[in-house]
Design a protein around this motif. Structure first.
Motif, PDB file in Angstrom:
ATOM      1  N   TYR A 170      -4.601  13.914   5.929  1.00 45.80           N
ATOM      2  CA  TYR A 170      -3.644  14.490   4.974  1.00 45.80           C
ATOM      3  C   TYR A 170      -3.390  13.614   3.745  1.00 45.80           C
ATOM      4  N   ARG A 171      -4.073  12.477   3.668  1.00 48.75           N
ATOM      5  CA  ARG A 171      -3.831  11.588   2.517  1.00 48.75           C
ATOM      6  C   ARG A 171      -4.421  12.196   1.249  1.00 48.75           C
ATOM      7  N   ILE A 172      -3.627  12.142   0.164  1.00 54.39           N
ATOM      8  CA  ILE A 172      -4.150  12.723  -1.082  1.00 54.39           C
ATOM      9  C   ILE A 172      -4.357  11.672  -2.168  1.00 54.39           C
ATOM     10  N   ASN A 173      -4.017  10.423  -1.909  1.00 49.78           N
ATOM     11  CA  ASN A 173      -4.355   9.370  -2.893  1.00 49.78           C
ATOM     12  C   ASN A 173      -5.310   8.385  -2.225  1.00 49.78           C
ATOM     13  N   SER A 174      -6.091   7.682  -3.045  1.00 45.52           N
ATOM     14  CA  SER A 174      -7.060   6.762  -2.435  1.00 45.52           C
ATOM     15  C   SER A 174      -6.486   5.355  -2.386  1.00 45.52           C
ATOM     16  N   PHE A 184       5.678  15.402  11.071  1.00 44.34           N
ATOM     17  CA  PHE A 184       6.803  15.046  11.928  1.00 44.34           C
ATOM     18  C   PHE A 184       6.361  14.891  13.383  1.00 44.34           C
ATOM     19  N   THR A 185       5.601  15.856  13.863  1.00 48.64           N
ATOM     20  CA  THR A 185       5.320  15.883  15.302  1.00 48.64           C
ATOM     21  C   THR A 185       4.296  14.834  15.733  1.00 48.64           C
ATOM     22  N   SER A 186       3.401  14.414  14.811  1.00 47.68           N
ATOM     23  CA  SER A 186       2.260  13.604  15.265  1.00 47.68           C
ATOM     24  C   SER A 186       2.026  12.295  14.520  1.00 47.68           C
ATOM     25  N   LEU A 187       2.622  12.101  13.343  1.00 49.15           N
ATOM     26  CA  LEU A 187       2.301  10.901  12.552  1.00 49.15           C
ATOM     27  C   LEU A 187       2.595   9.607  13.296  1.00 49.15           C
ATOM     28  N   THR A 188       3.700   9.577  14.034  1.00 47.87           N
ATOM     29  CA  THR A 188       4.117   8.323  14.687  1.00 47.87           C
ATOM     30  C   THR A 188       3.962   8.393  16.201  1.00 47.87           C
ATOM     31  N   GLU A 190       0.857  -1.191   0.000  1.00 51.57           N
ATOM     32  CA  GLU A 190       0.000   0.000   0.000  1.00 51.57           C
ATOM     33  C   GLU A 190       0.893   1.241   0.000  1.00 51.57           C
ATOM     34  N   VAL A 191       0.594   2.171  -0.888  1.00 53.92           N
ATOM     35  CA  VAL A 191       1.379   3.403  -0.969  1.00 53.92           C
ATOM     36  C   VAL A 191       0.497   4.571  -0.518  1.00 53.92           C
ATOM     37  N   ILE A 192       1.027   5.356   0.398  1.00 56.64           N
ATOM     38  CA  ILE A 192       0.246   6.451   0.978  1.00 56.64           C
ATOM     39  C   ILE A 192       0.971   7.773   0.730  1.00 56.64           C
ATOM     40  N   GLU A 193       0.282   8.672   0.043  1.00 56.74           N
ATOM     41  CA  GLU A 193       0.842  10.016  -0.173  1.00 56.74           C
ATOM     42  C   GLU A 193       0.203  10.973   0.818  1.00 56.74           C
ATOM     43  N   LEU A 194       1.025  11.647   1.587  1.00 61.20           N
ATOM     44  CA  LEU A 194       0.520  12.634   2.538  1.00 61.20           C
ATOM     45  C   LEU A 194       1.018  14.018   2.148  1.00 61.20           C
ATOM     46  N   ARG A 195       0.147  14.985   2.381  1.00 62.70           N
ATOM     47  CA  ARG A 195       0.531  16.369   2.056  1.00 62.70           C
ATOM     48  C   ARG A 195      -0.287  17.316   2.921  1.00 62.70           C
ATOM     49  N   VAL A 196       0.402  18.245   3.574  1.00 63.12           N
ATOM     50  CA  VAL A 196      -0.298  19.196   4.441  1.00 63.12           C
ATOM     51  C   VAL A 196      -0.906  20.344   3.630  1.00 63.12           C
ATOM     52  N   PRO A 197      -0.127  21.073   2.816  1.00 63.51           N
ATOM     53  CA  PRO A 197      -0.770  22.141   2.021  1.00 63.51           C
ATOM     54  C   PRO A 197      -1.534  21.542   0.837  1.00 63.51           C
ATOM     55  N   PRO A 198      -2.563  22.205   0.356  1.00 60.74           N
ATOM     56  CA  PRO A 198      -3.256  21.724  -0.850  1.00 60.74           C
ATOM     57  C   PRO A 198      -2.276  21.576  -2.008  1.00 60.74           C
ATOM     58  N   ILE A 199      -2.628  20.715  -2.966  1.00 59.58           N
ATOM     59  CA  ILE A 199      -1.694  20.338  -4.024  1.00 59.58           C
ATOM     60  C   ILE A 199      -1.267  21.525  -4.899  1.00 59.58           C
ATOM     61  N   ASP A 200      -2.116  22.558  -4.970  1.00 57.27           N
ATOM     62  CA  ASP A 200      -1.760  23.705  -5.817  1.00 57.27           C
ATOM     63  C   ASP A 200      -1.021  24.791  -5.038  1.00 57.27           C
ATOM     64  N   GLN A 201      -0.683  24.501  -3.786  1.00 62.86           N
ATOM     65  CA  GLN A 201       0.049  25.501  -3.002  1.00 62.86           C
ATOM     66  C   GLN A 201       1.448  25.000  -2.665  1.00 62.86           C
ATOM     67  N   ASP A 236      -0.609   7.189  13.189  1.00 61.34           N
ATOM     68  CA  ASP A 236      -1.870   7.829  13.564  1.00 61.34           C
ATOM     69  C   ASP A 236      -2.804   7.789  12.345  1.00 61.34           C
ATOM     70  N   GLU A 237      -3.765   6.868  12.370  1.00 61.88           N
ATOM     71  CA  GLU A 237      -4.614   6.648  11.194  1.00 61.88           C
ATOM     72  C   GLU A 237      -5.521   7.856  10.901  1.00 61.88           C
ATOM     73  N   GLU A 238      -5.902   8.562  11.957  1.00 60.08           N
ATOM     74  CA  GLU A 238      -6.736   9.759  11.752  1.00 60.08           C
ATOM     75  C   GLU A 238      -5.967  10.836  11.010  1.00 60.08           C
ATOM     76  N   LEU A 239      -4.699  10.983  11.414  1.00 60.74           N
ATOM     77  CA  LEU A 239      -3.850  11.973  10.732  1.00 60.74           C
ATOM     78  C   LEU A 239      -3.624  11.571   9.283  1.00 60.74           C
ATOM     79  N   ILE A 240      -3.450  10.264   9.052  1.00 62.18           N
ATOM     80  CA  ILE A 240      -3.286   9.790   7.682  1.00 62.18           C
ATOM     81  C   ILE A 240      -4.529  10.117   6.852  1.00 62.18           C
ATOM     82  N   SER A 241      -5.711   9.848   7.407  1.00 61.58           N
ATOM     83  CA  SER A 241      -6.945  10.161   6.673  1.00 61.58           C
ATOM     84  C   SER A 241      -7.044  11.650   6.360  1.00 61.58           C
TER      85      SER A 241
END
Ligand code: MG
Length: 373
Positions: A369-373, A334-338, A7-18, A362-367
């Motif tokens: 900031y995740r940008i791929n399904s 960094f601060t909360s994922l693990t 399973e590959v998970i892409e995470l991103r905090v800012p929106p993709i166009d920023q 942290d599965e909630e954090l993954i949900s």
């Protein structure tokens, strides 16, 4: 035991166009097996590019996505699978993002092996040389030179005995660089261990040599990436100057690139990133090269707690692995994922005797900031 899925998970905090900066996106993998054991890995790279390298269907013998190479394989055969991935992706891989993607999977395979054998990763790597590792804190400097005094004061109060700063405006203007270093040195005191990172923004040997000279009075421990690691002659000439040590190599991958870098650039310190250089497996080979060349290895690390956990396991099992980079990023990745990050005790972190990487995602954090399904 067989690998059934990756399973590959892409995470991103800012929106993709920023705009996105260091630490604000991440590429995670979960290597899933038929026994229920799951390994976690990451690469500090362009997540979308690495995901494509993992998930791409086969185009030909030499252009095959990593996932299809690994399905059905025994995850414990880590080196054999590394070689299979390297060979089967060598048109699109061999260096750069191809090796970044392999790095993430390699880390996950070590995580699985540790869970399977029920011994810490450092034990699988040959044993633990130390119970604690000195950590140096890395921060991005404030644009106003004097404001950095506050940052430094806070970090010293937390217990850091070594600090580095880089990114932000460092490297944009020579006079400002000198002012920032001066402010930080004044606050930290004359004997404090201090290093700077130019992210190759000085650009040329000539400018770097002038800056080495201007900064000599500030007694820097090392100057990182004054120029691109590709400028190996420039590095060699800088390493011959008196003053700060030269450090670099965070963007290099594989033992092959590091062999050339060590031979031709002759840096004082190399900084492979375990999530980019080829994972734990390749980091060990690079470490052997460094020790045979009289060069110190201090891993690069400015991403999530997965990188941090993998780096700690490698350093614990490395004879000379006595310095850890500890990001001061405030990104939630960094601060909360693990969950909680390793605590600082008198400037050191304790090597955990955990099974696997010892991180819980942290599965909630993954949900969130995740940008791929
Ligand atoms: Mg750097």
């Amino acid at each position: 035991m067989k690998i059934t899925d990756i399973e590959v998970i892409e995470l991103r905090v800012p929106p993709i166009d920023q705009e996105c900066t260091w630490g604000e996106d991440a590429l995670l993998v979960r290597v899933i097996t038929d026994t229920g054991l799951v390994g976690i890995g990451e690469s500090d790279t362009s997540p979308m590019v690495a995901r494509a390298i993992i998930e791409a269907p086969s185009s030909n013998l030499y252009s095959t996505g990593l996932k299809s190479l690994l399905i059905g394989e025994n995850p414990l055969e880590i080196q054999k699978l590394w070689d299979k991935m390297y060979w089967g992706s060598n048109y699109l891989g061999r260096r750069g993002a191809g090796i970044h993607a392999i790095s993430a999977i390699d880390i996950a395979l070590w995580d699985i092996a540790s869970q399977f054998y029920q011994v810490p990763i450092y034990m699988l790597l040959g044993g633990k040389y130390r119970d604690t590792i000195k950590a140096y804190g890395t921060f991005i400097p404030d644009d106003i030179p004097a404001q950095n005094k506050k940052i430094v004061r806070k970090l010293i109060e937390q217990g850091y005995t070594s600090l580095k700063f880089g990114g932000g405006i460092l490297g944009d203007d020579d006079d400002t660089d000198v002012e920032i270093v001066k402010a930080v040195r004044e606050e930290a005191g004359d004997d404090f261990e201090l290093q700077i990172d130019l992210a190759s923004k000085w650009g040329t040997y000539g400018r770097s040599a002038r800056m080495f000279k201007r900064l000599e009075k500030f007694n820097l421990h090392w100057i990182e990436e004054p120029i691109l690691a590709d400028d190996m002659k420039g590095y060699k000439k800088l390493s011959g100057l008196t003053g700060a040590q030269t450090a670099g190599g965070e963007s290099l991958t594989t033992r092959y690139e590091f062999a050339d870098f060590l031979k031709y650039a002759q840096p004082d310190i190399i900084q492979p990133d375990i999530t980019r250089c080829g994972g734990i497996s390749e980091m060990r080979k690079i470490s052997e090269l460094a020790s045979m060349n009289g060069t110190k290895l201090v891993p690069h690390g400015f991403s999530t707690g997965i990188l941090l956990a993998a780096t700690i396991q490698f350093l614990a099992a490395s004879k000379d692995g006595d310095l850890l980079e500890y990001s001061q990023s405030d990104s939630p990745l960094f601060t909360s994922l693990t969950g909680s990050l390793p605590a600082l005790e008198n400037g050191n972190i304790r090597v955990p005797d955990c099974i696997g990487l010892g991180v819980e995602l942290d599965e909630e954090l993954i949900s969130k900031y995740r940008i791929n399904s």
